[in-house]
Design a protein around this motif. Sequence first.
Motif, short mmCIF file in Angstrom:
data_model
loop_
_atom_site.label_atom_id
_atom_site.label_comp_id
_atom_site.label_asym_id
_atom_site.label_seq_id
_atom_site.Cartn_x
_atom_site.Cartn_y
_atom_site.Cartn_z
N GLY A 84 0.71 -1.17 0.03
CA GLY A 84 -0.13 0.09 -0.05
C GLY A 84 0.70 1.24 0.01
O GLY A 84 0.17 2.37 0.39
N LYS A 85 2.18 1.22 -0.48
CA LYS A 85 2.85 2.51 -0.68
C LYS A 85 2.88 2.82 -2.13
O LYS A 85 3.25 2.17 -3.13
CB LYS A 85 4.14 2.24 0.01
N VAL A 86 2.81 4.12 -2.23
CA VAL A 86 2.87 4.71 -3.64
C VAL A 86 4.19 5.72 -3.74
O VAL A 86 4.26 6.27 -2.61
CB VAL A 86 1.60 5.41 -3.86
N TYR A 87 4.84 5.31 -4.90
CA TYR A 87 5.95 6.03 -4.79
C TYR A 87 6.03 6.78 -6.30
O TYR A 87 5.91 6.25 -7.37
CB TYR A 87 7.32 5.28 -5.17
N ILE A 88 6.24 8.31 -5.94
CA ILE A 88 6.24 9.34 -7.23
C ILE A 88 7.70 9.64 -7.38
O ILE A 88 8.13 10.43 -6.46
CB ILE A 88 5.14 10.35 -6.89
N VAL A 89 8.16 9.34 -8.50
CA VAL A 89 9.64 9.66 -8.76
C VAL A 89 9.66 10.96 -9.69
O VAL A 89 9.27 10.97 -10.66
CB VAL A 89 10.31 8.51 -9.44
N MET A 90 10.22 12.00 -9.04
CA MET A 90 10.09 13.39 -9.66
C MET A 90 11.71 14.25 -9.92
O MET A 90 12.45 13.96 -9.31
CB MET A 90 9.11 14.19 -8.98
N GLU A 91 11.65 15.01 -10.66
CA GLU A 91 12.72 16.13 -10.83
C GLU A 91 12.94 16.52 -9.58
O GLU A 91 11.98 16.99 -8.66
CB GLU A 91 12.33 16.84 -11.80
N LEU A 92 14.23 16.67 -9.30
CA LEU A 92 14.56 17.38 -7.98
C LEU A 92 14.93 19.01 -8.12
O LEU A 92 15.75 19.30 -8.91
CB LEU A 92 15.67 16.69 -7.52
N GLY A 93 14.30 19.73 -7.38
CA GLY A 93 14.64 21.04 -7.50
C GLY A 93 15.71 21.48 -6.66
O GLY A 93 15.85 21.50 -5.28
N VAL A 94 17.26 21.47 -7.29
CA VAL A 94 18.55 21.21 -6.53
C VAL A 94 18.50 22.54 -5.78
O VAL A 94 19.46 22.67 -4.65
CB VAL A 94 19.42 20.93 -7.25
N GLN A 95 17.92 23.70 -6.20
CA GLN A 95 18.23 24.85 -5.28
C GLN A 95 17.08 25.31 -4.54
O GLN A 95 17.01 26.52 -4.02
CB GLN A 95 18.42 26.04 -6.61
N GLY A 96 16.30 24.38 -3.94
CA GLY A 96 15.37 24.63 -3.23
C GLY A 96 14.06 25.28 -3.55
O GLY A 96 13.80 25.34 -4.98
N ASP A 97 13.25 25.76 -2.84
CA ASP A 97 12.00 26.82 -3.32
C ASP A 97 12.15 28.07 -3.19
O ASP A 97 13.06 28.62 -2.73
CB ASP A 97 10.68 26.13 -2.47
N LEU A 98 11.42 28.76 -3.75
CA LEU A 98 11.40 30.36 -3.91
C LEU A 98 11.19 30.97 -2.73
O LEU A 98 11.80 31.93 -2.54
CB LEU A 98 10.19 30.76 -5.03
N LEU A 99 10.39 30.38 -1.83
CA LEU A 99 10.25 31.08 -0.40
C LEU A 99 11.59 31.16 0.39
O LEU A 99 11.90 32.18 0.68
CB LEU A 99 9.20 30.26 0.49
N GLU A 100 12.37 30.04 0.30
CA GLU A 100 13.72 29.82 1.12
C GLU A 100 14.64 30.81 0.23
O GLU A 100 15.37 31.57 0.81
CB GLU A 100 13.96 28.77 1.16
N PHE A 101 14.51 30.78 -0.85
CA PHE A 101 15.65 31.76 -2.12
C PHE A 101 15.25 33.10 -1.58
O PHE A 101 16.18 33.81 -1.31
CB PHE A 101 15.02 31.54 -3.34
N ILE A 102 13.94 33.70 -1.36
CA ILE A 102 13.67 35.20 -1.11
C ILE A 102 14.09 35.43 0.54
O ILE A 102 14.51 36.56 0.84
CB ILE A 102 12.14 35.34 -1.55
N LYS A 103 13.70 34.66 1.35
CA LYS A 103 13.91 34.88 2.58
C LYS A 103 15.37 34.93 2.85
O LYS A 103 16.02 35.71 3.57
CB LYS A 103 13.49 33.59 3.62
N THR A 104 16.36 34.18 2.11
CA THR A 104 17.61 34.13 2.20
C THR A 104 18.31 35.60 1.53
O THR A 104 19.23 36.32 1.93
CB THR A 104 18.45 33.08 1.75
#
Length: 367
Positions: A84-104
């Motif tokens: 009963g486990k579902v695995y979704i393999v996706m592209e990795l956002g290597v630079q993180g997300d936009l929120l953290e980018f703007i906070k930094t």
Amino acid sequence: MDDAAVLKRRGYIMGINLGEGSYAKVKSAYSERLKFNVAVKIIDRKKAPTDFLEKFLPREIEILAMLNHRSIIKTYEIFETSDGKVYIVMELGVQGDLLEFIKTRGALQEDDARKKFHQLSSAVKYCHDLDVVHRDLKCENLLLDKDFNIKLSDFGFSKRCLRDDSGRLTLSKTFCGSAAYAAPEVLQGIPYQPKVYDIWSLGVILYIMVCGSMPYDDSNIKKMLRIQKEHRVNFPRSKHLTGECKDLIYRMLQPDVTRRLHIDEILSHCWVQPKARGLSSAAINKEGESSRAAEPPWASEPSSDKKSTTKLEPREEAQPEPRAEPSPEEEAAMVQVSQQSEAVGLPGEQPSKTEEGAPPQPSETQA
């Protein structure tokens, strides 16, 4: 069999933990086939709520399988195990997300914001053209690749729009997303047009990009809703934003759903189109919603160089005219959306007073 063993059999070497919730987690992994790192979302059906399993998960899987756009996170593989486990393999956002980018790093310069916002808007247009709506557009769901390009992710609240016998899109009644990015009609519990809801969220995102703060303080949903319905958008003077940028944000944060911009209008707006930039404010007034106003309809807050772009404290706003109290149904919807919201990590930016002539004209006020 544990997750590492399951992934190993499929050709993935599991890495670090990227995030975890009550019934899902995201791991990094190295794909021996693709020869680069990926993200793997692992959902445990045994722990997930029934509503998620019967409604949201099937929608997400169906939509992920059909999307193929350069500014949307790619889905490489979806599989399920017998336990009963579902695995979704996706592209990795290597630079993180936009929120953290703007906070930094603080607010983006308009040229950088324009590039990223165009990428995001192109992704949203691609979805809308397929009658797919995201319904949870926010900076945390905008990942950055190695070159800091936008990659739209997390389609957990997405759905395919239905049409009635006349071909018109039907309204949605599921109130989902984060309160800070939610349109007024969603906060009020009104059946809404999901594509139009996405546009409001785009307006909030662009504001955060160029201002480094939230356009509205969501610590008091009732107060925030009142300000939104008055079509009040306040910009920090310290950011020196162009009139074209303010105009676009103002027209996306339009409480009247019949007047809010559509995605094609956003992509053709003079701020987004490089060749059309440099138009005078008079041209904007002629074409925009402020055509009858002597001054632009948005407000600028007093400049303060001592405030950090991402540590700005909410300030008291100008007192609006008395408004009717929300109905019990609206109150219930506000609470529901508020409970679903997540901490966004950026403060609201409400000025102590607005500029002379800055509030919207009576014809712009939405009761």
